[in-house]
Scaffold this motif. Structure first.
Motif, PDB file in Angstrom:
ATOM      1  N   SER A 184       0.833  -1.193   0.000  1.00 48.82           N
ATOM      2  CA  SER A 184       0.000   0.000   0.000  1.00 48.82           C
ATOM      3  C   SER A 184       0.872   1.249   0.000  1.00 48.82           C
ATOM      4  O   SER A 184       1.849   1.324   0.747  1.00 48.82           O
ATOM      5  N   ARG A 185       0.487   2.240  -0.802  1.00 47.79           N
ATOM      6  CA  ARG A 185       1.216   3.520  -0.798  1.00 47.79           C
ATOM      7  C   ARG A 185       0.935   4.309   0.475  1.00 47.79           C
ATOM      8  O   ARG A 185       1.681   5.212   0.832  1.00 47.79           O
ATOM      9  N   SER A 186      -0.129   3.963   1.163  1.00 47.34           N
ATOM     10  CA  SER A 186      -0.571   4.737   2.314  1.00 47.34           C
ATOM     11  C   SER A 186       0.116   4.288   3.592  1.00 47.34           C
ATOM     12  O   SER A 186       0.497   3.130   3.735  1.00 47.34           O
ATOM     13  N   ALA A 187       0.242   5.233   4.521  1.00 47.31           N
ATOM     14  CA  ALA A 187       0.685   4.909   5.875  1.00 47.31           C
ATOM     15  C   ALA A 187      -0.577   4.569   6.658  1.00 47.31           C
ATOM     16  O   ALA A 187      -1.356   5.454   6.996  1.00 47.31           O
ATOM     17  N   LEU A 188      -0.784   3.320   6.937  1.00 49.18           N
ATOM     18  CA  LEU A 188      -2.037   2.859   7.509  1.00 49.18           C
ATOM     19  C   LEU A 188      -1.968   2.857   9.031  1.00 49.18           C
ATOM     20  O   LEU A 188      -0.937   2.561   9.622  1.00 49.18           O
ATOM     21  N   SER A 189      -3.074   3.172   9.656  1.00 48.83           N
ATOM     22  CA  SER A 189      -3.136   3.205  11.109  1.00 48.83           C
ATOM     23  C   SER A 189      -4.347   2.435  11.587  1.00 48.83           C
ATOM     24  O   SER A 189      -5.240   2.088  10.811  1.00 48.83           O
TER      25      SER A 189
END
Length: 127
Positions: A99-104
Motif C-alpha cells: 500500500s502507498r498509504s501509511a495505515l493506522s
C-alpha cells in the motif's frame, strides 16, 4: 513493472514451521506498507500481519500473535513471514500486498487499502 512474488509455501505437519517470502520488483518495499493476508477455502481473505513504511510498526491478527513473525530485508527488497507452531486452521493461500498509504489502526487489514498484490502461495497444515 511493479510486481510482488510470494514463495515458501508447502505442506507441513501441525506444530511445524514455514517461512514465506515476498519479493518486490519495480519498486522499493521500504516505501510502502506491506501486508500479509490469507484466504482459506470458502472464506474471505483476511489480514495476518503488516509492517509499516520504513520498517516501523508491525502488527498481527490475534489468531497468529505469538506464532508468526514478520520482518523486512531492505537489501533484498523482500519481506518475510516466519510461521511457527502451525495449526490446521492456518491452511490457506497466503498473499502479500503493498500500500502507498501509511495505515493506522485496523486499516492495515482492509483489502481496499492495498494497491499491489502477489499471486499467492499455498500453505497446507495437515498430518
Amino acid at each position: 513493472q511493479l510486481q510482488l512474488v510470494e514463495s515458501g509455501g508447502g505442506l507441513v505437519q501441525p506444530g511445524g514451521s514455514l517461512r514465506l517470502s515476498c519479493a518486490a520488483s519495480g519498486f522499493t518495499l521500504d516505501h510502502y506498507t506491506i501486508g500479509w493476508f490469507r484466504q482459506a477455502p470458502g472464506k474471505e481473505r483476511e489480514g495476518v500481519s503488516y509492517i509499516g513504511k520504513g520498517g516501523g510498526r508491525i502488527n498481527y491478527a490475534d489468531s497468529v500473535k505469538g506464532r508468526f513473525t514478520m520482518s523486512r530485508d531492505n537489501a533484498k527488497n523482500t519481506v518475510y513471514l516466519q510461521m511457527n507452531s502451525l495449526k490446521p486452521e492456518d491452511t490457506a493461500i497466503y498473499y502479500c500486498a503493498a500500500s502507498r498509504s501509511a495505515l493506522s489502526g485496523n486499516a492495515w487489514s482492509w483489502l481496499r487499502e492495498y494497491d499491489y498484490w502477489g499471486q499467492g502461495t499455498q500453505v497446507t497444515v495437515s498430518s
